[in-house]
Scaffold this active site. Structure first.
Site, mmCIF file in Angstrom:
data_model
loop_
_atom_site.group_PDB
_atom_site.id
_atom_site.type_symbol
_atom_site.label_atom_id
_atom_site.label_comp_id
_atom_site.label_asym_id
_atom_site.label_seq_id
_atom_site.Cartn_x
_atom_site.Cartn_y
_atom_site.Cartn_z
ATOM 1 N N GLU A 7 0.841 -1.219 0.290
ATOM 2 C CA GLU A 7 -0.054 -0.088 -0.159
ATOM 3 C C GLU A 7 0.838 1.320 0.079
ATOM 4 O O GLU A 7 0.279 2.347 -0.183
ATOM 5 C CB GLU A 7 -0.837 -0.063 1.102
ATOM 6 C CG GLU A 7 -2.089 -0.958 1.049
ATOM 7 C CD GLU A 7 -3.018 -0.966 2.260
ATOM 8 O OE1 GLU A 7 -4.301 -1.196 2.024
ATOM 9 O OE2 GLU A 7 -2.545 -1.345 3.299
ATOM 10 N N ASP A 34 -11.833 -6.323 -2.901
ATOM 11 C CA ASP A 34 -12.784 -7.733 -2.610
ATOM 12 C C ASP A 34 -14.128 -7.105 -1.998
ATOM 13 O O ASP A 34 -14.502 -5.844 -1.917
ATOM 14 C CB ASP A 34 -12.292 -8.618 -1.505
ATOM 15 C CG ASP A 34 -11.960 -7.929 0.151
ATOM 16 O OD1 ASP A 34 -10.901 -7.282 0.045
ATOM 17 O OD2 ASP A 34 -12.979 -7.741 0.732
HETATM 18 N N1 ADE Z 1 -9.322 -4.781 3.430
HETATM 19 C C1 ADE Z 1 -9.538 -5.300 2.347
HETATM 20 N N2 ADE Z 1 -10.508 -6.140 2.344
HETATM 21 C C2 ADE Z 1 -11.037 -6.016 3.621
HETATM 22 C C3 ADE Z 1 -12.017 -6.940 4.411
HETATM 23 N N3 ADE Z 1 -12.807 -7.504 3.458
HETATM 24 N N4 ADE Z 1 -12.135 -6.621 5.595
HETATM 25 C C4 ADE Z 1 -11.140 -5.869 6.065
HETATM 26 N N5 ADE Z 1 -10.132 -5.132 5.565
HETATM 27 C C5 ADE Z 1 -10.060 -5.524 4.334
#
Ligand code: ADE
Length: 235
Positions: A11, A197
């Site tokens: 990141e 996601d």
């Molecule tokens: N960072 C990226 N995806 C995430 C998720 N599903 N839950 C928490 N932090 C995240």
């Protein structure tokens, strides 16, 4: 000076590669790189995942470097309707979904002390970032509430709970505590996240596959916008 924090090396990598590093300092086990990115005085750090790591990093950064703006850049799980993988979410405010004294009659996410639930990001910075994001993200940009907790969200049930309780459109693990720390120190902040996601049953697999590309998208945006943000801060 602008402070930039990411939770994972991926990141911050895109910015660190482009930074003219003048000095590196270790504080609380965290490396703080100071120098210029795209001609702008910056301090850059990788805080490691989670709220305590993020709060310690933010507080150290503020005390040591006195940034006039702190930006948290990274990836997140998209939980809002119409928020898709690869999209950008810019926080209008951040909330901690695992802060819960509702048994005592408080609203979920409420933080006593500062006496607030939703910590507001800097509105002019949010506006400038959204404008600059158009060429990179096309139509996939969103402004809304980002929910933070010490939990990777990977189930439909949990993501619906966070969406319904807080009106959040994405979830991650640091923005809320960076915003909280900045608020206590009266330092403006912004959180920008690219969706890796959807916080659902497929989240872990998607995250493994897409987090790197998503993180790089956030850093590309940040690189582009830094000079305009610096001018905004000065004026
Ligand atoms: N960072 C990226 N995806 C995430 C998720 N599903 N839950 C928490 N932090 C995240």
């Amino acid at each position: 000076m602008i402070g930039i924090i990411g939770a994972m090396q991926v990141e911050i990598a895109g910015l660190k590669d482009k930074m003219e590093i003048k000095e590196t300092k270790q504080i609380a086990g965290i490396s703080f790189y100071s120098g210029t990115i795209h001609g702008v005085d910056c301090v850059l750090a990788c805080c490691s995942p989670g709220k305590v790591n993020a709060a310690v990093c933010t507080q150290c950064m503020i005390l040591e470097y006195h940034p006039s703006l702190v930006i948290n850049s990274g990836v997140a799980g998209g939980i809002g309707e119409g928020v898709h993988m690869g999209d950008l979410v810019v926080a209008e405010s951040v909330v901690q979904h695992d802060m819960d004294t509702s048994a005592l009659g408080d609203p979920k996410g409420y933080v006593s002390g500062p006496d607030i639930t939703y910590f507001p990001a800097s509105a002019p910075v949010v506006e400038a970032i959204l404008k600059a994001a158009v060429p990179i993200y096309a139509g996939g940009t969103h402004q809304g509430i980002i929910a933070t907790g010490d939990q990777f969200i990977g189930s439909n049930q949990k993501l619906m709970e966070i969406r319904n309780d807080f009106g959040a459109i994405c979830c991650e693990m640091e923005g809320g505590s960076i915003g909280h720390t900045c608020y206590l120190n009266q330092v403006p902040f912004a959180v920008i996240r690219t969706i890796s996601d959807n916080g659902n049953d497929d989240a872990a697999t998607d995250f493994m596959q897409f987090a790197k590309d998503a993180a790089e998208k956030s850093t590309r945006l940040l690189y582009d916008i830094l000079p305009a943000l610096e001018i905004g801060i000065r004026s």
